[in-house]
Design an enzyme around this catalytic site. Structure first.
Site, PDB file in Angstrom:
ATOM      1  N   ASN A   1       0.877  -1.174   0.000  1.00 11.57           N
ATOM      2  CA  ASN A   1       0.000   0.000   0.000  1.00 11.57           C
ATOM      3  C   ASN A   1       0.909   1.217   0.000  1.00 11.57           C
ATOM      4  O   ASN A   1       1.440   1.613   1.035  1.00 11.57           O
ATOM      5  CB  ASN A   1      -0.897  -0.033   1.238  1.00 11.57           C
ATOM      6  CG  ASN A   1      -1.934   1.077   1.251  1.00 11.57           C
ATOM      7  OD1 ASN A   1      -1.833   2.050   0.501  1.00 11.57           O
ATOM      8  ND2 ASN A   1      -2.923   0.957   2.120  1.00 11.57           N
TER       9      ASN A   1
ATOM     10  N   ARG B   1      -2.400  -1.965  -3.769  1.00 14.61           N
ATOM     11  CA  ARG B   1      -3.496  -0.999  -3.720  1.00 14.61           C
ATOM     12  C   ARG B   1      -3.223   0.069  -4.769  1.00 14.61           C
ATOM     13  O   ARG B   1      -2.187   0.732  -4.754  1.00 14.61           O
ATOM     14  CB  ARG B   1      -3.577  -0.352  -2.344  1.00 14.61           C
ATOM     15  CG  ARG B   1      -4.654   0.727  -2.263  1.00 14.61           C
ATOM     16  CD  ARG B   1      -4.342   1.732  -1.188  1.00 14.61           C
ATOM     17  NE  ARG B   1      -5.334   2.795  -1.130  1.00 14.61           N
ATOM     18  CZ  ARG B   1      -5.084   4.021  -0.695  1.00 14.61           C
ATOM     19  NH1 ARG B   1      -3.873   4.339  -0.272  1.00 14.61           N
ATOM     20  NH2 ARG B   1      -6.030   4.929  -0.672  1.00 14.61           N
TER      21      ARG B   1
ATOM     22  N   HIS C   1     -11.768   4.899  -1.003  1.00 15.12           N
ATOM     23  CA  HIS C   1     -11.822   4.055   0.199  1.00 15.12           C
ATOM     24  C   HIS C   1     -12.653   2.795  -0.036  1.00 15.12           C
ATOM     25  O   HIS C   1     -13.188   2.204   0.901  1.00 15.12           O
ATOM     26  CB  HIS C   1     -12.411   4.826   1.408  1.00 15.12           C
ATOM     27  CG  HIS C   1     -11.592   5.975   1.872  1.00 15.12           C
ATOM     28  ND1 HIS C   1     -12.159   7.148   2.309  1.00 15.12           N
ATOM     29  CD2 HIS C   1     -10.262   6.147   1.961  1.00 15.12           C
ATOM     30  CE1 HIS C   1     -11.215   7.995   2.658  1.00 15.12           C
ATOM     31  NE2 HIS C   1     -10.037   7.407   2.454  1.00 15.12           N
TER      32      HIS C   1
ATOM     33  N   ARG D   1      -8.909  18.567   4.237  1.00 15.07           N
ATOM     34  CA  ARG D   1      -9.758  18.835   3.080  1.00 15.07           C
ATOM     35  C   ARG D   1     -11.087  19.429   3.528  1.00 15.07           C
ATOM     36  O   ARG D   1     -11.637  19.038   4.557  1.00 15.07           O
ATOM     37  CB  ARG D   1     -10.014  17.553   2.285  1.00 15.07           C
ATOM     38  CG  ARG D   1      -8.764  16.915   1.721  1.00 15.07           C
ATOM     39  CD  ARG D   1      -9.110  15.616   1.018  1.00 15.07           C
ATOM     40  NE  ARG D   1      -7.918  14.831   0.747  1.00 15.07           N
ATOM     41  CZ  ARG D   1      -7.855  13.502   0.818  1.00 15.07           C
ATOM     42  NH1 ARG D   1      -8.945  12.812   1.151  1.00 15.07           N
ATOM     43  NH2 ARG D   1      -6.747  12.871   0.561  1.00 15.07           N
TER      44      ARG D   1
ATOM     45  N   GLU E   1      -7.786  -3.086   5.440  1.00 15.65           N
ATOM     46  CA  GLU E   1      -7.640  -2.961   3.995  1.00 15.65           C
ATOM     47  C   GLU E   1      -6.592  -3.920   3.441  1.00 15.65           C
ATOM     48  O   GLU E   1      -6.767  -4.480   2.348  1.00 15.65           O
ATOM     49  CB  GLU E   1      -7.284  -1.519   3.640  1.00 15.65           C
ATOM     50  CG  GLU E   1      -8.413  -0.535   3.908  1.00 15.65           C
ATOM     51  CD  GLU E   1      -8.002   0.904   3.692  1.00 15.65           C
ATOM     52  OE1 GLU E   1      -8.235   1.420   2.578  1.00 15.65           O
ATOM     53  OE2 GLU E   1      -7.461   1.519   4.623  1.00 15.65           O
TER      54      GLU E   1
END
Length: 398
Positions: free
Chosen positions: A7, A94, A183, A242, A385
């Protein structure tokens, strides 16, 4: 089957090694500050109840150098977990953006790499380094199958009325302007865990992934039907740095009346907003401390953060036409008890009622923190994940 999961970020690389189908990893690690002074590797080997940690601070020039050092940690010394690169059957990568091309785990070919490269403009911070790590892994593990698992893949089931923007058709057909969502690996994993826990395949679930990046997904019968992030990862919820959803008129105003450039606006909305811009820190733990000290900005940032989540819960309950469970996951979702309580406050009209004691007592694993009278289950499910990537690779190759 030994599957190494990679990842990668712009200056970091996380990895885990699984002997599938066993869920617990053999080892895991983190390579940080790649190409920057202060490079750092933390490598952990798991042996029953014990774990053995190795830390290194040698300069790491690039991702190729990082993977070379990871290979040495995997194969050398008393805590070696493999004897050679040939012991790795597959490397799962990923990849952030798969566009409309990929809806599941994909064996990497030259054509797949070309498609990933074509999507550089849609994920300029992630896809280039994802591709670089694929190419490095092909060299480092020459006999392993290379598999891409895309963040956007889970959201390819979203219907057209949810993924299209109300702009002329040519912008979708010629430029690919649409909702892609992100995600996806996390939302897929926790929604599947929730379905198993509920023992209800025909389910209506909202998954809430809260970390530095935040997103929510409406999941019907295990399929994503809407998600809060859109063309890029900026829209939707308030995040660490963000802004989340903002009226585009603000952008026009700042360009016309304040002389902002596109680079300045990108920096403002992606790196200087969210919790950081309003509350003074991008870390929820810091914001909590500042709010406890009575800092108005921190208090407001928490209110904005929870309020936006509540809005999406209401919207997704409407499009699902009902609700069986909401699921909190990722760093903030799993660890911030106060934020979970703030989100669930005054949602009893929707049948959402939290058990305050269960919420405060949560210490890990899958847990139901809803009250006995709650019509909707409130679940906390740790995301995984890396395992989900390994699981998808194993399913593809087995």
């Amino acid at each position: 089957m030994n599957i190494l999961v990679i990842n990668s970020g712009s200056s970091s690389l996380k990895y885990q090694l699984f002997k599938m189908p066993v869920k617990a990893p053999i080892c895991s690690g983190l390579v940080e500050r790649i190409g920057i002074e202060g490079s750092y590797i933390k490598h952990t080997v798991f042996s029953g109840a014990e774990k053995f940690v190795t830390e290194k601070t040698d300069f790491i020039a690039d991702h190729a150098d990082g993977l070379t050092q990871v290979l040495a940690l995997l194969t050398e010394g008393e805590q070696a977990v493999i004897t050679s690169p040939d012991d790795i059957a597959a490397v799962g990568h990923r990849v952030v953006h798969g566009g409309e091309h990929f809806s599941g785990p994909t064996l990497i070919t030259e054509e797949v790499k070309k498609q990933i490269k074509k999507l550089f403009s849609l994920a300029p911070l992630h896809n280039p380094v994802n591709l670089k790590c694929i190419e490095v892994a092909e060299h480092t593990f020459p006999n392993a199958k290379q598999v891409a698992v895309f963040d956007t893949a889970f959201h390819q089931t979203i219907p057209q009325q949810a993924f299209r923007y109300a702009i002329p058709d040519q912008y979708y057909k010629e430029h690919g302007i649409r909702v892609y969502g992100f995600h996806g690996t996390s939302h897929k994993y926790v929604s599947e865990q929730a379905i198993k826990w509920l023992d209800k395949k025909d389910s209506k679930i909202i998954t809430i992934h809260l970390g530095n990046g935040c997103s929510m997904t409406a999941v019907r019968d295990g399929r994503s039907i809407d998600t809060s992030m859109g063309f890029g990862p900026l829209s939707g919820l308030v995040m660490g740095t963000r802004s989340g959803d903002i009226d585009p008129s603000v952008i026009f105003h700042l360009i016309e009346h304040a002389g902002y450039s596109l680079d300045q606006l990108s920096t403002l909305f992606n790196k200087q907003s969210g919790l950081l811009g309003v509350g003074g820190s991008s870390d929820m733990r810091d914001i909590g401390k500042l709010a406890a000290e009575g800092k108005d900005g921190a208090i407001l940032s928490l209110e904005l953060y929870a309020y936006r989540i509540k809005k999406f819960i209401g919207a997704y309950a409407a499009i699902l036409n009902g609700l069986d469970a909401i699921v909190f996951t990722a760093g903030v979702g799993e660890n911030d008890k106060s934020m979970r309580a703030a989100v669930c406050k005054e949602l009893n009209y929707l049948g959402i009622d939290m058990n305050k004691e269960s919420n405060l007592d949560y210490s890990g694993g899958i847990a139901d923190v809803s009250s006995a009278d709650s019509k909707v289950k409130i679940l906390v499910i740790p995301t995984n994940e890396e395992y989900e990537i390994a699981h998808q690779c194993f399913g593809l190759l087995a």
